[in-house]
Scaffold this active site. Structure first.
Site, PDB file in Angstrom:
ATOM      1  N   LYS A 279     150.447 -65.236  26.320  1.00 10.73           N
ATOM      2  CA  LYS A 279     149.083 -66.098  26.210  1.00 10.73           C
ATOM      3  C   LYS A 279     149.271 -67.147  25.304  1.00 10.73           C
ATOM      4  CE  LYS A 279     145.596 -62.672  27.589  1.00 10.73           C
ATOM      5  NZ  LYS A 279     144.947 -63.558  28.627  1.00 10.73           N
ATOM      6  N   ARG A 353     144.164 -55.644  36.172  1.00 10.64           N
ATOM      7  CA  ARG A 353     144.039 -55.224  37.748  1.00 10.64           C
ATOM      8  C   ARG A 353     145.171 -53.960  38.123  1.00 10.64           C
ATOM      9  NH1 ARG A 353     144.516 -61.213  39.772  1.00 10.64           N
ATOM     10  NH2 ARG A 353     143.659 -61.399  37.655  1.00 10.64           N
TER      11      ARG A 353
HETATM   12  N1  BES Z   1     142.238 -59.805  29.487  1.00  8.93           N
HETATM   13  C1  BES Z   1     142.141 -61.090  30.163  1.00  8.93           C
HETATM   14  C2  BES Z   1     140.820 -61.904  30.511  1.00  8.93           C
HETATM   15  C3  BES Z   1     140.143 -62.312  29.684  1.00  8.93           C
HETATM   16  C4  BES Z   1     140.147 -63.763  29.148  1.00  8.93           C
HETATM   17  C5  BES Z   1     139.021 -61.479  29.166  1.00  8.93           C
HETATM   18  C6  BES Z   1     139.256 -64.141  28.255  1.00  8.93           C
HETATM   19  C7  BES Z   1     138.252 -62.061  28.107  1.00  8.93           C
HETATM   20  C8  BES Z   1     138.535 -63.484  27.577  1.00  8.93           C
HETATM   21  C9  BES Z   1     143.127 -60.806  31.523  1.00  8.93           C
HETATM   22  O1  BES Z   1     144.071 -59.756  31.387  1.00  8.93           O
HETATM   23  C10 BES Z   1     143.862 -62.221  31.902  1.00  8.93           C
HETATM   24  O2  BES Z   1     144.752 -62.411  30.864  1.00  8.93           O
HETATM   25  N2  BES Z   1     143.358 -62.552  33.058  1.00  8.93           N
HETATM   26  C11 BES Z   1     144.334 -63.726  33.511  1.00  8.93           C
HETATM   27  C12 BES Z   1     144.593 -63.614  34.816  1.00  8.93           C
HETATM   28  C13 BES Z   1     145.167 -64.520  35.391  1.00  8.93           C
HETATM   29  C14 BES Z   1     146.621 -64.811  34.820  1.00  8.93           C
HETATM   30  C15 BES Z   1     145.666 -64.445  36.874  1.00  8.93           C
HETATM   31  C16 BES Z   1     143.104 -64.986  33.223  1.00  8.93           C
HETATM   32  O3  BES Z   1     141.954 -64.827  33.275  1.00  8.93           O
HETATM   33  O4  BES Z   1     143.697 -65.899  33.037  1.00  8.93           O
HETATM   34 MN    MN Z   2     145.719 -60.478  30.632  1.00 13.80          MN
END
Ligand code: BES
Ligand code: MN
Ligand code: ZN
Length: 504
Positions: A279, A353
């Site tokens: 990230k 997921r």
């Molecule tokens: N934990 C994150 C989602 C999240 C983002 C929660 C911001 C709270 C605040 C999740 O694991 C994630 O990284 N999701 C990605 C999915 C994508 C890579 C398909 C996302 O939402 O960008």
């Molecule tokens: Mn994630």
């Protein structure tokens, strides 16, 4: 905070502060405020007629009465327009007045909870008042070492009630609200805790600790066991971290032996760096809250047991850390899930997921009457619905209706998004059955559709709490940071389903 319930009128309360409510636009003060007004020689009427206090929602004013009254302060709080009154507003107003009183460095106060004139049942208003105050006063101060003596807390409140027949109702409701609010605070503490402390191991210990003395059976599947039964999607995510994964199982049998189980599943990512698909640095620290769903599940099972709800419940929390270590899973990897279906990893940041897929399949072992999962699953859900709304997805209309009804009572906003079969194509794998990301379009939906492939035939609802689990700004009774989202919702859902009308 201790909550006392005493028989008597607020006018005779010897207290640092007596809290009185007022509706905006009401010319005269009513109820107990009228009695206080009379005894104080019209001090309340005066502040209102002079326009210094109007009763605007969450407005607070402090009056210092003289000899004739036993309390040191009269604290007025506005409830806004009578026509717009709701339990949610009541929670907020009592939170705001409690915060104000705390700022005065007062440690206790008295109030009343009878809002007969607005036609809401006494147990509901009592619960809302206790909840609003308890939740609104929350702060996470454990790690502060400087000026600790400045941190003051309200240690007790007293609810005054004149009618003998109402005392028991208020006592019971205050106790119920106390248990539920404490569960929310427990969840907030876990979510607020930094990831260097709140590892999967520690999260498992919190679950074990919660189970002790509460008639809950807690089992932790260790890495070896997880491997043996084949939860390889979960293990894939865990592989980049030195922290051992844990699969937390909490079982509470409050219902009849023959009655089926409700399964609650919570995402327990104690830190989500994104893994190899790292990230961006900005706000990455917030990803310590990626176990908010798991925390809510542990807290809800704990509250259900403490309330003695007649339900058979299982809480499942896959707990892992997502880091880009030398053994980390990589984009392109293929994982064989616990269900036997295969998953192509297109991004290691769509990890929630993966661990949930295995946990949802595991839930099938209980042949549950319903599965509800909670997860900070997608940023896309926040883009779609904003910070304050839980995204709801599911296969069962009745279950969705129950969740909606529970949410309406707790003030947690829930909005449904579709999981129509047109979306299936987006998560179809090339080399494997599925891929773990469907791309940007409909990101919250394709995540839910992915989960649906691992649920089996059981009634299921998925709640994406990525927005409301962590707040950037204070709300009236939810201070910024960890909110404990979903805890009250789950408990309300269980109460509605398993208690008769009279007992709710
Ligand atoms: N934990 C994150 C989602 C999240 C983002 C929660 C911001 C709270 C605040 C999740 O694991 C994630 O990284 N999701 C990605 C999915 C994508 C890579 C398909 C996302 O939402 O960008
Ligand atoms: Mn994630
Ligand atoms: Zn995540």
């Amino acid at each position: 905070m201790k909550v006392h319930v005493r028989k008597g009128t607020l006018t005779e309360a010897t207290t640092e502060a007596a809290v009185v409510t007022h509706f905006e636009g009401d010319a005269n003060v009513g109820g107990v405020a009228a009695k206080l007004d009379e005894k104080s020689g019209g001090l309340i009427e005066e502040i209102i007629t002079r326009g210094d206090f109007t009763g605007r929602l969450n407005e607070v004013a402090v009056i210092y009465p003289r000899e004739d009254l036993p309390m040191k302060r009269l604290v007025l709080v506005g409830l806004g327009k009578r026509a717009d009154f709701s339990l949610e507003r009541l929670r907020g107003a009592f939170s705001k007045v409690a915060q104000h009183i705390r700022n005065l460095k007062v440690s206790g106060f008295s109030t009343t909870v009878d809002f007969k004139m607005v036609n809401l049942p006494l147990d509901q208003t009592t619960e809302a008042v206790v909840e609003g105050i308890t939740l609104g006063l929350y702060r996470f101060t454990r790690f502060r070492t400087i000026d600790r003596e400045e941190i003051r807390d309200i240690s007790s409140m007293t609810i005054m009630e004149e009618q003998e027949g109402s005392i028991e109702i208020i006592r019971t409701a205050a106790k119920t609200a106390g248990i539920i609010s404490d569960a929310v605070l427990f969840a907030r503490d876990i979510v607020s805790a930094p990831a260097n402390e709140m590892t999967p191991t520690r999260l498992a210990n919190e679950a074990m600790e919660s189970a002790r003395e509460r008639n809950i059976k807690c089992t932790i599947l260790e890495e070896g066991e997880i491997r043996k039964i084949g939860m390889n999607a979960l293990l894939g995510v865990a592989s980049g971290s030195d922290e051992a994964p844990k699969f937390i199982i909490m079982e509470y049998h409050g219902g009849k032996r023959s009655s089926p189980v409700i399964a609650l599943v919570g995402k327990g990512l104690t830190f989500d760096s994104g893994g190899i698909s790292l990230k961006p640095a900005e706000k990455m620290d917030q990803m310590k809250s990626d176990m908010a769903g798991g925390a809510a599940v542990i807290a809800a099972v704990r509250a259900a047991a403490e309330l003695g709800l007649p339900v058979n419940l299982v809480g499942l929390v896959p707990a892992v850390e997502n880091l880009p270590g030398g053994k980390a899973y990589k984009p392109g990897d293929i994982l064989k899930s616990f269900s036997g279906q295969t998953i192509e990893v297109v991004t290691t940041d769509a990890e929630g997921r993966l661990i949930l897929a295995d946990a949802l399949t595991y839930a099938g072992r209980y042949k549950p009457a319903a599965i509800v999962d909670l997860a900070t699953l997608t940023g896309a859900c926040v883009v779609a619905l904003g910070d304050h709304v839980i995204g709801m997805f599911g296969t069962d209309d009745e279950l969705k209706r129950e969740i909606r009804e529970a949410a309406a009572l707790t003030g947690e906003r829930v909005w449904e998004l579709p999981i129509w079969e047109e979306y299936d194509e987006l998560i179809k794998g090339d080399a494997a059955d599925y891929k773990n990301s469907g791309g940007r379009a409909g990101g919250a939906i394709t995540a839910a559709v992915f989960l649906s492939k691992f649920v089996g035939e059981y009634p299921w609802v998925h709640l994406d709490i990525a927005g409301p689990a962590w707040l950037a700004k204070d709300k009236p009774y939810i201070p910024k940071g960890a909110s404990g989202a979903g805890v009250r919702l789950l408990v309300r859902f269980l109460r509605n389903r398993y208690l008769s009308n009279r007992m709710r």
